[in-house]
Design an enzyme around this catalytic site. Sequence first.
Site, PDB file in Angstrom:
ATOM      1  N   LYS A 118       0.813  -1.205   0.000  1.00 43.68           N
ATOM      2  CA  LYS A 118       0.000   0.000   0.000  1.00 43.68           C
ATOM      3  C   LYS A 118       0.856   1.268   0.000  1.00 43.68           C
ATOM      4  CE  LYS A 118      -4.102  -0.837   1.685  1.00 43.68           C
ATOM      5  NZ  LYS A 118      -4.697  -0.567   0.366  1.00 43.68           N
ATOM      6  N   ARG A 123     -11.626  -7.425  -4.828  1.00 45.74           N
ATOM      7  CA  ARG A 123     -12.400  -7.955  -5.955  1.00 45.74           C
ATOM      8  C   ARG A 123     -12.041  -9.403  -6.248  1.00 45.74           C
ATOM      9  NH1 ARG A 123     -10.293  -3.061  -9.492  1.00 45.74           N
ATOM     10  NH2 ARG A 123     -10.446  -2.204  -7.397  1.00 45.74           N
TER      11      ARG A 123
HETATM   12  N1  BES Z   1      -8.933  -1.820   1.024  1.00 43.83           N
HETATM   13  C1  BES Z   1      -8.569  -0.951  -0.017  1.00 43.83           C
HETATM   14  C2  BES Z   1      -9.556   0.197  -0.232  1.00 43.83           C
HETATM   15  C3  BES Z   1      -9.754   1.146   0.911  1.00 43.83           C
HETATM   16  C4  BES Z   1      -9.188   2.400   0.856  1.00 43.83           C
HETATM   17  C5  BES Z   1     -10.557   0.827   1.981  1.00 43.83           C
HETATM   18  C6  BES Z   1      -9.397   3.303   1.878  1.00 43.83           C
HETATM   19  C7  BES Z   1     -10.761   1.726   3.015  1.00 43.83           C
HETATM   20  C8  BES Z   1     -10.172   2.977   2.962  1.00 43.83           C
HETATM   21  C9  BES Z   1      -8.471  -1.730  -1.323  1.00 43.83           C
HETATM   22  O1  BES Z   1      -8.119  -3.056  -1.213  1.00 43.83           O
HETATM   23  C10 BES Z   1      -7.424  -1.074  -2.149  1.00 43.83           C
HETATM   24  O2  BES Z   1      -6.279  -1.183  -1.834  1.00 43.83           O
HETATM   25  N2  BES Z   1      -7.867  -0.374  -3.188  1.00 43.83           N
HETATM   26  C11 BES Z   1      -7.006   0.281  -4.085  1.00 43.83           C
HETATM   27  C12 BES Z   1      -7.426  -0.229  -5.428  1.00 43.83           C
HETATM   28  C13 BES Z   1      -6.437  -0.034  -6.493  1.00 43.83           C
HETATM   29  C14 BES Z   1      -5.188  -0.842  -6.269  1.00 43.83           C
HETATM   30  C15 BES Z   1      -7.118  -0.442  -7.795  1.00 43.83           C
HETATM   31  C16 BES Z   1      -7.260   1.778  -3.978  1.00 43.83           C
HETATM   32  O3  BES Z   1      -8.390   2.178  -3.723  1.00 43.83           O
HETATM   33  O4  BES Z   1      -6.315   2.529  -4.103  1.00 43.83           O
HETATM   34 MN    MN Z   2      -6.064  -3.404  -1.187  1.00 42.95          MN
END
Ligand code: BES
Ligand code: MN
Length: 487
Positions: free
Chosen positions: A265, A340
Amino acid sequence: MTALPAFRATADDASGLAVDALLIGVNTSGVCAHEALLRALGYRDVPFDETFTGRVGESLRLAGSGIAARSVVLVGVGEGEPGDDVRRKAAGSAVRALGDDARSIAILSTSDDVDSLGALLEGAASGAYRFTEGRSEPDRTALRRVLLAVDDHQLKAARAAARRTRTTMAAEYLARDLTNRPPADKSPAAMCDFARRAMPDEIEVEVWDEARLEDEKAGGLLGVGKGSSRPPRMLILRYRPDDPAGHVALVGKGIVFDSGGIDLKRPWPSMATMKTDMAGSAAVIAAMSALPALKVKTAVTGIACLAENMPSGEAQRPGDVLRTLDGTTVEVRNTDAEGRLVLADGLGYARSLDPDAIVDLATLTGGVIYALSDLASGAMTNDVELQSEILTAAEASGEPMWPLPLWEDLRYDLDSDVADIRNLNTAHGGSTLFGGLFLRHFVGDVPWVHLDIAGASYTKKARHHYPVGATGAGTRTILRWLAARND
Ligand code: BES
Ligand code: MN
Ligand code: ZN
């Protein structure tokens, strides 16, 4: 488990109620439906000043001489006659403002509408929620008792509101507890144990362990879970009333911690709150626990897709291709788009049950926070009628949800050179829509709504009736939607 305050309805004379605080609503024009009580306290007018003007969120505590209650709290309800959402927010803000100072309260109301009375109790319970499992000192100051103080003719509605809210808010407390719990304490297997313990007898509990997931070819859950020493699970909860009126499936994203995996992340969204990445599953588990008490007539299958997304020598890599439960091959372009992948298995399984509708709840994208703020959830669909049912239930529940489009023109960007579909877009922006488009692939023709609750599931700042932390987002909406299907 955080204990819900006890709710009771009473038609006893309000001035004789021995509670710490008596809550009465006042609007910005100074109209108070319980003026007699104010006069008994020696006030001829509502004591407006710069701190209390009757706006929603404001409250003013008056000393309670002359009546049994320790104090009277004037609660701002804004302009005119309050709607249910105002009742919920006003009651919750007042309870939060009381803080440690009230173990028992009474709320005065002139309404005889079950929803309106329920909204008062919902707000009070929501505002009273505190997650104290991690504290060394037990919480001795939590709100324990909430009385709805009404007249005889309102008593029946007040009792019905108390009964219903007891069930829905116990469920919401469960969702919040599960989500607030630290990630070390909630492995996928532990989540299944928590759910099992929380389920009433009427709910059948089935857990798919790694071996079963292999048998079912649930490559999404297995792929995401590979990097963690705590293996994935699919939790299946079944509610089967006699003579069911249709069948719906609820599917929840249950990433007990999302580090991003190998594509670790980025600084934002912060990893520090990624214990909340199972909030969708928490809402599904919580909603399932409430179905028997609410006498829901629809058969409901709840599916929690539980895994931990971690980097390690065993972890899946960007570029890997996995095969999901329904046989779809997926190119993993970024291991941080893991929600997903696990949902692909959950939705594929849900679809195989041939339900009338599928609703999924997922903290899927940070993008939804850019689009709709952390107030609201995005609602995407392949069936606008079902979507409008959900949005109606959301509105009545005070859980803002807003439709977002699944434009066909965007779908090309999920085409993969090496698999049927890939989990990441390259186009700039629209990550929430791509998340929805990806999920749509797995539901086929079954009417479906995807709720991206990434923002709404957690609040960094206390707001209205929500204390800091998990909100239990989606729980009340789902329960209201299912209850509405009874009519
Ligand atoms: N769990 C995150 C999304 C999220 C972001 C939840 C903020 C709660 C608060 C998800 O798995 C993620 O990492 N999403 C990425 C998607 C991208 C890699 C397509 C995102 O939103 O940046
Ligand atoms: Mn994620
Ligand atoms: Zn995630």
